[in-house]
Design a protein around this motif. Structure first.
Motif, PDB file in Angstrom:
ATOM      1  N   SER A 259       0.811  -1.226   0.000  1.00  0.00           N
ATOM      2  CA  SER A 259       0.000   0.000   0.000  1.00  0.00           C
ATOM      3  C   SER A 259       0.836   1.264   0.000  1.00  0.00           C
ATOM      4  O   SER A 259       0.305   2.368   0.060  1.00  0.00           O
ATOM      5  CB  SER A 259      -0.937   0.003   1.219  1.00  0.00           C
ATOM      6  N   SER A 260       2.140   1.131  -0.071  1.00  0.00           N
ATOM      7  CA  SER A 260       3.021   2.294  -0.073  1.00  0.00           C
ATOM      8  C   SER A 260       2.876   3.089  -1.365  1.00  0.00           C
ATOM      9  O   SER A 260       2.404   2.582  -2.382  1.00  0.00           O
ATOM     10  CB  SER A 260       4.467   1.827   0.104  1.00  0.00           C
ATOM     11  N   GLY A 261       3.331   4.353  -1.323  1.00  0.00           N
ATOM     12  CA  GLY A 261       3.275   5.199  -2.509  1.00  0.00           C
ATOM     13  C   GLY A 261       4.308   4.857  -3.558  1.00  0.00           C
ATOM     14  O   GLY A 261       4.262   5.378  -4.672  1.00  0.00           O
ATOM     15  N   GLY A 262       5.264   4.006  -3.222  1.00  0.00           N
ATOM     16  CA  GLY A 262       6.301   3.609  -4.170  1.00  0.00           C
ATOM     17  C   GLY A 262       6.833   2.238  -3.826  1.00  0.00           C
ATOM     18  O   GLY A 262       6.296   1.537  -2.968  1.00  0.00           O
ATOM     19  N   ASP A 263       7.927   1.867  -4.473  1.00  0.00           N
ATOM     20  CA  ASP A 263       8.496   0.535  -4.296  1.00  0.00           C
ATOM     21  C   ASP A 263       9.532   0.462  -3.180  1.00  0.00           C
ATOM     22  O   ASP A 263      10.031  -0.631  -2.870  1.00  0.00           O
ATOM     23  CB  ASP A 263       9.159   0.071  -5.602  1.00  0.00           C
ATOM     24  N   ASN A 264       9.902   1.591  -2.591  1.00  0.00           N
ATOM     25  CA  ASN A 264      10.993   1.590  -1.617  1.00  0.00           C
ATOM     26  C   ASN A 264      10.709   0.705  -0.409  1.00  0.00           C
ATOM     27  O   ASN A 264      11.620   0.054   0.123  1.00  0.00           O
ATOM     28  CB  ASN A 264      11.291   3.017  -1.150  1.00  0.00           C
ATOM     29  N   ALA A 265       9.458   0.669   0.039  1.00  0.00           N
ATOM     30  CA  ALA A 265       9.127  -0.147   1.205  1.00  0.00           C
ATOM     31  C   ALA A 265       9.333  -1.627   0.906  1.00  0.00           C
ATOM     32  O   ALA A 265       9.822  -2.378   1.763  1.00  0.00           O
ATOM     33  CB  ALA A 265       7.689   0.113   1.643  1.00  0.00           C
ATOM     34  N   ALA A 266       8.967  -2.060  -0.293  1.00  0.00           N
ATOM     35  CA  ALA A 266       9.190  -3.451  -0.675  1.00  0.00           C
ATOM     36  C   ALA A 266      10.680  -3.759  -0.726  1.00  0.00           C
ATOM     37  O   ALA A 266      11.119  -4.838  -0.302  1.00  0.00           O
ATOM     38  CB  ALA A 266       8.538  -3.737  -2.023  1.00  0.00           C
ATOM     39  N   MET A 267      11.469  -2.829  -1.227  1.00  0.00           N
ATOM     40  CA  MET A 267      12.915  -3.028  -1.264  1.00  0.00           C
ATOM     41  C   MET A 267      13.501  -3.105   0.148  1.00  0.00           C
ATOM     42  O   MET A 267      14.363  -3.939   0.433  1.00  0.00           O
ATOM     43  CB  MET A 267      13.572  -1.887  -2.044  1.00  0.00           C
ATOM     44  N   GLN A 268      13.018  -2.237   1.024  1.00  0.00           N
ATOM     45  CA  GLN A 268      13.498  -2.250   2.405  1.00  0.00           C
ATOM     46  C   GLN A 268      13.160  -3.569   3.092  1.00  0.00           C
ATOM     47  O   GLN A 268      13.986  -4.141   3.815  1.00  0.00           O
ATOM     48  CB  GLN A 268      12.882  -1.081   3.184  1.00  0.00           C
ATOM     49  N   TYR A 269      11.949  -4.048   2.857  1.00  0.00           N
ATOM     50  CA  TYR A 269      11.517  -5.325   3.450  1.00  0.00           C
ATOM     51  C   TYR A 269      12.353  -6.480   2.891  1.00  0.00           C
ATOM     52  O   TYR A 269      12.813  -7.356   3.628  1.00  0.00           O
ATOM     53  CB  TYR A 269      10.032  -5.522   3.148  1.00  0.00           C
ATOM     54  N   ARG A 270      12.552  -6.482   1.568  1.00  0.00           N
ATOM     55  CA  ARG A 270      13.406  -7.498   0.943  1.00  0.00           C
ATOM     56  C   ARG A 270      14.799  -7.490   1.560  1.00  0.00           C
ATOM     57  O   ARG A 270      15.351  -8.552   1.906  1.00  0.00           O
ATOM     58  CB  ARG A 270      13.502  -7.228  -0.557  1.00  0.00           C
ATOM     59  N   ASP A 271      15.380  -6.297   1.703  1.00  0.00           N
ATOM     60  CA  ASP A 271      16.744  -6.198   2.229  1.00  0.00           C
ATOM     61  C   ASP A 271      16.819  -6.657   3.681  1.00  0.00           C
ATOM     62  O   ASP A 271      17.802  -7.301   4.089  1.00  0.00           O
ATOM     63  CB  ASP A 271      17.244  -4.758   2.107  1.00  0.00           C
ATOM     64  N   LEU A 272      15.781  -6.342   4.466  1.00  0.00           N
ATOM     65  CA  LEU A 272      15.752  -6.802   5.854  1.00  0.00           C
ATOM     66  C   LEU A 272      15.735  -8.329   5.912  1.00  0.00           C
ATOM     67  O   LEU A 272      16.489  -8.938   6.678  1.00  0.00           O
ATOM     68  CB  LEU A 272      14.526  -6.243   6.573  1.00  0.00           C
ATOM     69  N   VAL A 273      14.880  -8.935   5.115  1.00  0.00           N
ATOM     70  CA  VAL A 273      14.798 -10.399   5.110  1.00  0.00           C
ATOM     71  C   VAL A 273      16.138 -10.996   4.702  1.00  0.00           C
ATOM     72  O   VAL A 273      16.631 -11.947   5.333  1.00  0.00           O
ATOM     73  CB  VAL A 273      13.669 -10.874   4.181  1.00  0.00           C
ATOM     74  N   ASN A 274      16.756 -10.455   3.674  1.00  0.00           N
ATOM     75  CA  ASN A 274      18.057 -10.975   3.245  1.00  0.00           C
ATOM     76  C   ASN A 274      19.107 -10.832   4.343  1.00  0.00           C
ATOM     77  O   ASN A 274      19.924 -11.733   4.564  1.00  0.00           O
ATOM     78  CB  ASN A 274      18.520 -10.260   1.980  1.00  0.00           C
ATOM     79  N   ASP A 275      19.095  -9.709   5.053  1.00  0.00           N
ATOM     80  CA  ASP A 275      20.052  -9.510   6.149  1.00  0.00           C
ATOM     81  C   ASP A 275      19.830 -10.538   7.262  1.00  0.00           C
ATOM     82  O   ASP A 275      20.796 -11.070   7.827  1.00  0.00           O
ATOM     83  CB  ASP A 275      19.915  -8.096   6.723  1.00  0.00           C
ATOM     84  N   LEU A 276      18.575 -10.820   7.577  1.00  0.00           N
ATOM     85  CA  LEU A 276      18.278 -11.791   8.624  1.00  0.00           C
ATOM     86  C   LEU A 276      18.677 -13.202   8.193  1.00  0.00           C
ATOM     87  O   LEU A 276      19.173 -13.989   9.009  1.00  0.00           O
ATOM     88  CB  LEU A 276      16.797 -11.741   8.995  1.00  0.00           C
ATOM     89  N   LEU A 277      18.479 -13.511   6.929  1.00  0.00           N
ATOM     90  CA  LEU A 277      18.912 -14.816   6.430  1.00  0.00           C
ATOM     91  C   LEU A 277      20.426 -14.969   6.551  1.00  0.00           C
ATOM     92  O   LEU A 277      20.922 -16.042   6.932  1.00  0.00           O
ATOM     93  CB  LEU A 277      18.476 -14.986   4.972  1.00  0.00           C
ATOM     94  N   VAL A 278      21.155 -13.916   6.264  1.00  0.00           N
ATOM     95  CA  VAL A 278      22.616 -13.954   6.400  1.00  0.00           C
ATOM     96  C   VAL A 278      23.013 -14.209   7.851  1.00  0.00           C
ATOM     97  O   VAL A 278      24.008 -14.905   8.129  1.00  0.00           O
ATOM     98  CB  VAL A 278      23.232 -12.638   5.884  1.00  0.00           C
ATOM     99  N   LEU A 279      22.243 -13.681   8.784  1.00  0.00           N
ATOM    100  CA  LEU A 279      22.527 -13.873  10.211  1.00  0.00           C
ATOM    101  C   LEU A 279      22.046 -15.236  10.719  1.00  0.00           C
ATOM    102  O   LEU A 279      22.144 -15.513  11.919  1.00  0.00           O
ATOM    103  CB  LEU A 279      21.885 -12.753  11.032  1.00  0.00           C
ATOM    104  N   GLY A 280      21.540 -16.065   9.834  1.00  0.00           N
ATOM    105  CA  GLY A 280      21.145 -17.415  10.217  1.00  0.00           C
ATOM    106  C   GLY A 280      19.698 -17.580  10.599  1.00  0.00           C
ATOM    107  O   GLY A 280      19.313 -18.654  11.095  1.00  0.00           O
ATOM    108  N   ALA A 281      18.876 -16.557  10.373  1.00  0.00           N
ATOM    109  CA  ALA A 281      17.450 -16.669  10.710  1.00  0.00           C
ATOM    110  C   ALA A 281      16.771 -17.640   9.754  1.00  0.00           C
ATOM    111  O   ALA A 281      16.765 -17.410   8.540  1.00  0.00           O
ATOM    112  CB  ALA A 281      16.778 -15.305  10.641  1.00  0.00           C
TER     113      ALA A 281
END
Length: 482
Positions: A259-281
């Protein structure tokens, strides 16, 4: 609509270009034979999907879903309003008929539920598991799956217990140890609702809720040196949950992505998930709440799902609804948005679930349930749900001719099916066949009547499972009007 089709005609991508639902379909072969294994060719067959393989779910109010009539009758008006949350601001007092309509609507429309708010930390502490247990048992007895929501929701207020809110200045180590013990430990909630626990087994968990927006717990823990960063704390929540429940689907859940006005929120969410996966989540799934407060095109919705899919994880729409309390989205735009988000989700190969956050106005947190108004009339905005999810996407074929070899073959959307074999004016229903991959089912008719005979047929069916009711034309005693 393609829900019911005659003869042997099939809609395929060759007619209208590439089929956007090809990944939702499997090849289905049905062999019809007599008790001696001989092919029956002088027969027709009807096919009707009774349940989607794709997860279509809803949030439910735990006690409203299961309360007995005698207990309901003993409640005062304020307590009855409490059953629906009383979010609508209309001071509606639900009737017993409303509870029956509520349950019928769940049974008729969904194959998955999210009980709330009884699994949240504070209400679970205060009230125990009684109502949650009942809701889960009821759902599972009717072939539904269940999400446990939410294990960790790092808010400064509800559902955080009072002693751990900022005003209480909690001791960080006590705060952390209590969180682990009650939510992420061997005696905690995810263990209780497992094969090893006292409650019914729940295989899907929202482990971390809204980390892009609420961070109270991890703020306290990082400031105290318990974790080096917030992401380390969040990864640890998943690691602990996986250590207890390696059998479960562990999800992260957040809002304002689609529901965001642009794609940045999806990118931020993607990057967070990738960072957590790197940390072993051990994150198994990305969930997107989809509380829509603006119109978003189908192309934009698909693009944002594509961004999340770059993680390689499956995605689910977890809490869909539309906001109209401040006239953000007109009814006409709500109707189009509902269709667009359903199509974008069902057509996307990475999406495996779509759940709405309630469906009836009086029991909805925004007073705007996606499906039904206060009087249980189907909203015009909901037409896509009934035309697509309960219509076109529930494959049905009638009067299909069986080949001379006793075989019928075609493509169908994955789900649970009933088959009706018609031989010389007699019919027999074969129930509960789960199609989730290319499959062959053999239907054995034990007695084949001559045209002049009236003989009851019995059957031997392969891989039969439970059967769901077909959608009636009424919700309880209220006629559904569209």
């Amino acid at each position: 609509m393609l829900a019911v089709m005659a003869s042997s005609f099939f809609w395929t991508g060759s007619l209208l270009g590439q089929d956007p639902l090809a990944h939702r379909k499997s090849n289905l072969t049905i062999v019809v034979q007599d008790g001696n294994g001989n092919a029956i060719s002088d027969a027709t067959i009807d096919l009707k999907m009774t349940k989607h393989a794709f997860q279509f779910g809803t949030q439910v109010h735990d006690r409203l879903f299961t309360i007995a009539e005698s207990d309901f009758g003993s409640l005062n008006n304020n307590q009855k309003r409490g059953l629906i949350g009383d979010f609508s601001g209309t001071s509606i007092v639900p009737t017993w008929q409303d509870t029956l309509n509520y349950r019928a609507a769940i049974s008729d429309n969904f194959n998955h539920i999210i009980p709330t708010n009884g699994m949240q930390w504070l209400p679970y502490q205060n009230n125990g598991p009684q109502h949650v247990d009942a809701a889960i048992h009821e759902a599972q007895a009717n072939g539904m799956t269940v999400t446990g929501h939410a294990v960790v929701w790092q808010k400064t207020d509800w559902p955080t217990p009072n002693q751990f809110r900022p005003a209480a200045n909690p001791d960080p180590q006590v705060f952390h140890d209590t969180l682990v013990a009650e939510r992420l430990g061997p005696a905690g909630i995810v263990t209780r609702f497992s094969d090893a626990g006292a409650g019914p087994t729940v295989l899907d968990w929202d482990v971390l809720n809204e980390p892009l927006h609420v961070t109270h717990y991890s703020d306290v823990f990082v400031d105290a040196g318990i974790y080096p960063t917030e992401k380390h704390a969040w990864a640890d929540y998943f690691i602990r949950a996986d250590g207890l429940r390696p059998d479960a689907n562990l999800a992260i859940n957040d809002y304002n992505i689609l529901s965001s006005g642009g794609d940045n929120a999806a990118m931020q969410y993607r990057d967070l998930v990738n960072d957590l996966l790197v940390l072993g989540a051990p994150i198994d799934q990305i969930k997107v709440q989809a509380h829509m407060d603006r119109t978003v095109s189908k192309a934009a919705l698909t693009r944002r799902l594509d961004i999340l899919a770059e993680t390689g994880l499956p995605i689910a729409i977890s809490e869909f609804d539309m906001r109209d309390d401040a006239n953000q989205i007109s009814p006409a735009n709500q109707k189009q948005l509902f269709q667009d988000i359903l199509e974008a989700s069902f057509e996307h190969e990475s999406v495996n679930g779509f759940s709405m956050w309630g469906f009836w106005d009086p029991a909805h947190w925004r007073g705007n349930g996606p499906l039904f108004d206060e009087d249980w009339i189907v909203k015009d905005e909901a037409s896509a749900w009934f035309d697509l999810v309960r219509g076109e996407w529930m494959t049905g074929f009638e009067d299909q001719a069986i080949g001379v070899d006793g075989i019928w073959n075609g493509d169908a959307i994955d789900g649970t099916y009933d088959f009706t074999v018609n031989v010389n004016g007699q019919s027999q229903v074969f129930s509960g066949f789960a199609l989730t991959d290319n499959s062959t089912f053999t239907l054995t008719v034990s007695a084949v009547p001559e045209p002049s005979c009236v003989v009851a047929l019995s059957i031997v069916a392969i891989a039969a499972v439970g059967r769901r009711r077909r959608k009636p034309t009424r919700v309880g005693a209220i006629e559904v009007k569209r």
